[in-house]
Write a protein that holds these residues in place. Structure first.
Motif, PDB file in Angstrom:
ATOM      1  N   GLN A  41      42.534  32.822  43.379  1.00  0.00           N
ATOM      2  CA  GLN A  41      41.489  33.081  42.384  1.00  0.00           C
ATOM      3  C   GLN A  41      40.111  33.273  43.025  1.00  0.00           C
ATOM      4  O   GLN A  41      39.154  33.594  42.355  1.00  0.00           O
ATOM      5  N   CYS A  67      36.671  35.470  42.302  1.00  0.00           N
ATOM      6  CA  CYS A  67      36.759  36.918  42.084  1.00  0.00           C
ATOM      7  C   CYS A  67      36.083  37.261  40.761  1.00  0.00           C
ATOM      8  O   CYS A  67      36.190  36.515  39.789  1.00  0.00           O
ATOM      9  N   GLU A  68      35.398  38.391  40.737  1.00  0.00           N
ATOM     10  CA  GLU A  68      34.671  38.817  39.544  1.00  0.00           C
ATOM     11  C   GLU A  68      35.595  39.507  38.559  1.00  0.00           C
ATOM     12  O   GLU A  68      36.697  39.922  38.903  1.00  0.00           O
ATOM     13  N   SER A  69      35.133  39.673  37.324  1.00  0.00           N
ATOM     14  CA  SER A  69      35.864  40.455  36.334  1.00  0.00           C
ATOM     15  C   SER A  69      36.151  41.828  36.917  1.00  0.00           C
ATOM     16  O   SER A  69      35.334  42.375  37.645  1.00  0.00           O
ATOM     17  N   SER A  71      38.640  42.356  38.957  1.00  0.00           N
ATOM     18  CA  SER A  71      39.332  42.180  40.233  1.00  0.00           C
ATOM     19  C   SER A  71      40.277  40.986  40.149  1.00  0.00           C
ATOM     20  O   SER A  71      40.236  40.212  39.202  1.00  0.00           O
ATOM     21  N   CYS A  86      39.535  39.454  47.231  1.00  0.00           N
ATOM     22  CA  CYS A  86      39.508  40.028  45.887  1.00  0.00           C
ATOM     23  C   CYS A  86      39.757  41.530  45.976  1.00  0.00           C
ATOM     24  O   CYS A  86      39.100  42.218  46.748  1.00  0.00           O
ATOM     25  N   SER A  97      38.441  38.404  32.771  1.00  0.00           N
ATOM     26  CA  SER A  97      38.000  37.096  33.257  1.00  0.00           C
ATOM     27  C   SER A  97      37.777  37.127  34.756  1.00  0.00           C
ATOM     28  O   SER A  97      38.423  37.871  35.469  1.00  0.00           O
ATOM     29  N   GLY A  98      36.891  36.308  35.236  1.00  0.00           N
ATOM     30  CA  GLY A  98      36.755  36.119  36.668  1.00  0.00           C
ATOM     31  C   GLY A  98      37.809  35.139  37.148  1.00  0.00           C
ATOM     32  O   GLY A  98      38.524  34.535  36.354  1.00  0.00           O
ATOM     33  N   ALA A 118      36.822  45.759  33.862  1.00  0.00           N
ATOM     34  CA  ALA A 118      37.031  44.504  33.137  1.00  0.00           C
ATOM     35  C   ALA A 118      37.764  44.707  31.819  1.00  0.00           C
ATOM     36  O   ALA A 118      38.297  43.756  31.258  1.00  0.00           O
TER      37      ALA A 118
END
Length: 173
Positions: A41, A67-69, A71, A86, A97-98, A118
């Motif tokens: 994550q 990890c960002e939204s 990815s 990521c 979601s991240g 996203a």
């Protein structure tokens, strides 16, 4: 070994311990936490460039960040062991979601044609998508359209205004 060194040198315990540390770095360096050992994550993040990176080739300024939204986190094996990076979601999928381990396939009636998004987009009027995880929508047959956005089946394609479907299932004025 430390006790023997202290007896032989008659040095203070702190001096003997310091000397041992200086002479045995290969032993104790493995005890230190590795800032580039990311868990699922999370992914490698360069604090200097403020970007996620794909490897530990240049470990200066590297750490871990969720990890960002758009990815998801994947495992990376390299000469330093296991970490995570990521990756952007592929077309046909999205991740709202991240800190995710996977991207979600776009549902029926939606698509995503870009990397790292996203959310998915509803199919425009005049198109439909009857399968999950797609990067485009299907056009309705000539002379037909859908009533709105997000159509999920060809059966939602109806004759355009001013025409009607005949017995041969063709739209005629």
């Amino acid at each position: 070994e430390l006790m023997t060194d202290q007896l032989n040198s008659q040095n203070d315990a702190a001096v003997v311990a310091c000397r041992w540390l200086q002479n045995h770095t290969s032993i104790w360096e493995t005890w230190l936490p590795d800032a580039t050992k990311c868990f699922p994550q999370f992914g490698l993040y360069n604090e200097v460039s403020k970007t996620f990176v794909r490897d530990r080739a240049d470990s200066a300024g590297l750490g871990c960040r969720a990890c960002e939204s758009g990815s998801f986190s994947v495992e990376l094996q390299d000469d330093k062991g296991t970490t995570h990076v990521c990756n952007p979601c592929l077309p046909g999928s999205a991740q709202p979601s991240g800190a995710a381990k996977t991207c979600d396939p776009c549902p029926r009636g939606e698509y995503q044609d870009a990397f790292g998004e996203a959310s998915c987009t509803r199919c425009p009027q005049g198109t439909y998508q009857d399968q999950k995880g797609q990067s485009s929508c299907n056009m309705c047959p000539n002379g037909t359209t859908t009533l709105g956005l997000g159509s999920m089946a060809i059966e939602e394609c109806r004759c355009e205004a001013g025409s009607i479907m005949n017995e041969g299932l063709a739209c005629v004025p």
